[in-house]
Design a protein around this motif. Sequence first.
Motif, mmCIF file in Angstrom:
data_model
loop_
_atom_site.group_PDB
_atom_site.id
_atom_site.type_symbol
_atom_site.label_atom_id
_atom_site.label_comp_id
_atom_site.label_asym_id
_atom_site.label_seq_id
_atom_site.Cartn_x
_atom_site.Cartn_y
_atom_site.Cartn_z
ATOM 1 N N ARG A 41 6.220 11.395 10.315
ATOM 2 C CA ARG A 41 4.996 11.396 11.122
ATOM 3 C C ARG A 41 5.140 12.239 12.388
ATOM 4 O O ARG A 41 4.175 12.576 13.028
ATOM 5 C CB ARG A 41 4.672 9.957 11.567
ATOM 6 C CG ARG A 41 4.326 9.052 10.408
ATOM 7 C CD ARG A 41 2.820 8.829 10.353
ATOM 8 N NE ARG A 41 2.481 8.051 9.182
ATOM 9 C CZ ARG A 41 2.411 6.729 9.199
ATOM 10 N NH1 ARG A 41 2.629 6.072 10.326
ATOM 11 N NH2 ARG A 41 2.109 6.078 8.121
ATOM 12 N N ALA A 50 4.584 12.156 0.077
ATOM 13 C CA ALA A 50 3.267 12.595 0.515
ATOM 14 C C ALA A 50 2.191 11.584 0.112
ATOM 15 O O ALA A 50 1.303 11.265 0.891
ATOM 16 C CB ALA A 50 2.960 13.967 -0.070
ATOM 17 N N SER A 51 2.308 11.054 -1.123
ATOM 18 C CA SER A 51 1.295 10.107 -1.585
ATOM 19 C C SER A 51 1.377 8.811 -0.771
ATOM 20 O O SER A 51 0.375 8.152 -0.529
ATOM 21 C CB SER A 51 1.466 9.821 -3.072
ATOM 22 O OG SER A 51 2.565 8.967 -3.276
ATOM 23 N N ARG A 52 2.565 8.476 -0.325
ATOM 24 C CA ARG A 52 2.728 7.283 0.508
ATOM 25 C C ARG A 52 2.073 7.487 1.859
ATOM 26 O O ARG A 52 1.405 6.622 2.389
ATOM 27 C CB ARG A 52 4.216 6.993 0.699
ATOM 28 C CG ARG A 52 4.668 5.809 -0.073
ATOM 29 C CD ARG A 52 6.006 5.319 0.360
ATOM 30 N NE ARG A 52 6.776 6.226 1.159
ATOM 31 C CZ ARG A 52 7.928 6.768 0.765
ATOM 32 N NH1 ARG A 52 8.388 6.490 -0.411
ATOM 33 N NH2 ARG A 52 8.591 7.549 1.565
ATOM 34 N N GLU A 53 2.257 8.684 2.408
ATOM 35 C CA GLU A 53 1.664 9.020 3.694
ATOM 36 C C GLU A 53 0.156 8.834 3.640
ATOM 37 O O GLU A 53 -0.456 8.295 4.545
ATOM 38 C CB GLU A 53 1.954 10.482 4.038
ATOM 39 C CG GLU A 53 3.389 10.737 4.436
ATOM 40 C CD GLU A 53 3.735 10.121 5.768
ATOM 41 O OE1 GLU A 53 3.173 10.569 6.767
ATOM 42 O OE2 GLU A 53 4.543 9.181 5.807
ATOM 43 N N GLN A 54 -0.426 9.298 2.510
ATOM 44 C CA GLN A 54 -1.877 9.244 2.383
ATOM 45 C C GLN A 54 -2.380 7.818 2.273
ATOM 46 O O GLN A 54 -3.371 7.466 2.871
ATOM 47 C CB GLN A 54 -2.313 10.054 1.164
ATOM 48 C CG GLN A 54 -2.453 11.520 1.526
ATOM 49 C CD GLN A 54 -2.867 12.354 0.355
ATOM 50 O OE1 GLN A 54 -2.892 11.866 -0.773
ATOM 51 N NE2 GLN A 54 -3.197 13.599 0.614
ATOM 52 N N SER A 55 -1.652 7.002 1.496
ATOM 53 C CA SER A 55 -2.118 5.630 1.287
ATOM 54 C C SER A 55 -1.846 4.764 2.506
ATOM 55 O O SER A 55 -2.488 3.741 2.694
ATOM 56 C CB SER A 55 -1.454 5.025 0.045
ATOM 57 O OG SER A 55 -0.070 4.938 0.242
#
Lengths: 253, 273
Positions: free
Chosen positions: B5, B267-272
């Motif tokens: 982040r 990346a998908s974790r960041e989005q969720s």
Amino acid sequence: MFKKLALTALLLTASSAAAANLTVFAAASLTDAFTELGRAFDAQTGNRTAFSFAGSQVLRTQLENGAGADVYASANDAQYSPLVSKGLVAAGQAFVRNKLTLIAPKNNPALKTLNDLTRPGLKLVIGDRAVPAGDYTRRMLAAIDRAGTYGKDFSARTLKNVVSEETNVRQVALKVQLGEADAAVVYATDVTPTLKPLVRVIPLPSRFNQNASYPIGVLKGSASPEAAQAFVTYVQSAAGQQILRKWGFSGPQ
Amino acid sequence: MKASRVRVNSRPGARLPALPTALSALMATFLLLPTLALLLRGLTAQFWPTLQNSAVQDALRVSLMTTGVTLLLTVLFVTPVAYLLARYRFPGRTLLDALLDLPIVLPPVVAGVGLLLTFGHGGLLGPGLELAGVSLAFSPAAVVMAQLFTSAPFYLRTAKAGFLAVNREAEEAARTDGAGGRQVFLHVTLPLAFPFLLEGLVLTWARALGEFGATVLFAGSLQGKTRTITLSIYSALESDLAPALALSAVMVLLSFGVLLVVRVLAASREQSA
């Protein structure tokens, strides 16, 4: 007489020259003998000799790919002469001979005679096909097949019991030393004073045994060819041969 | 994860400082050149024919089988450990947590010696195993044990982070709706922690696939049985370099794949989140 004089002269010139750093690539089976021989050579000449011990096939690959070394000693011709044809090393001089032997863990009775090698379930460890010791092992088995005393399929039945093909002969011996394998084929010289109390030696009949002849030579790319040649000469000298015999090798033919 | 982040402190149009740039270029070249060399030498016209070679096929098969079993065992035995460490306080928890990271920093060859001294013929459990008729030495089981020992901690780390990151309110809500402990775990906790678990599995798989030191000591090396890709590369460095180069190229490609998957998952974790 002349030979001896020439040798002394050579050693003298080598010692009068500035001390060199030598790198010797040598077959794994030479580990103990060359370590002692190297110390004696350094004490006499003032050189600093470092060794890289590994399966000859590994050393050959390293040399083919540009590894820097001064002397190469292989456990067979097959891992030596390709380097001669490529112009990387001088023609090999046979400097020592070795024989194969069977070893088994001291407290493990699975292997008593040669014939036990074919007993189903026996855990046998040998050298990989490309490792000189592994190559000699397969030749030895083929010789037993040809003799017919143990049956024509002796080697096939024996090779079925192979549980691991190691990349150098010292790793083969280690598997028996640790008690993991029931039996292994190694050089007679691998039964060092350290290993001796831990294993039983089952001698191979001499008509099946292999005559392992070791070539040695100076590499063309050596930075100190004189000192390298002095090492090769020392290995063949009476003093060098005495150390090699002490570790179980026999002289060249 | 928090680290990703952090904003890059970029000023548009700012020029790169000369010395750090030069040093970075040097280091990047050092890291990338060997990989490039492997691909250049490995991915030649000979690549496909070499892959059909029986030694190569056997190595791929042994590696896929053993790492597959390693992954199954990891999921089965390490997930509960990660869950307990993330969610419960018990005596010795901190110590256990630290000790389970040990295989990550332990040299693999030392792990191999340890496994020999425990499960080998003359090892701690050797006589017992012999009585039970279990012989691990030189078997694919020994390969799996070497992989499990050296690789499972990677899954443990990420899975623990995953269980810590799960929103506890979601679990509470399910519980007030009448879900039992197991149902909450299966239908709320597990799906929420899943991206973490998957990332951990990918890392564990990569590490297991690369295992060499512990395997060669504990399991030996026999084509078609215990000779994995890495052992095969080592023994193929003998008369014929081609299989070693082809397998090395395969490993480089797999490693790229692993990195890509890990990036995508992160990346998908960041989005969720």
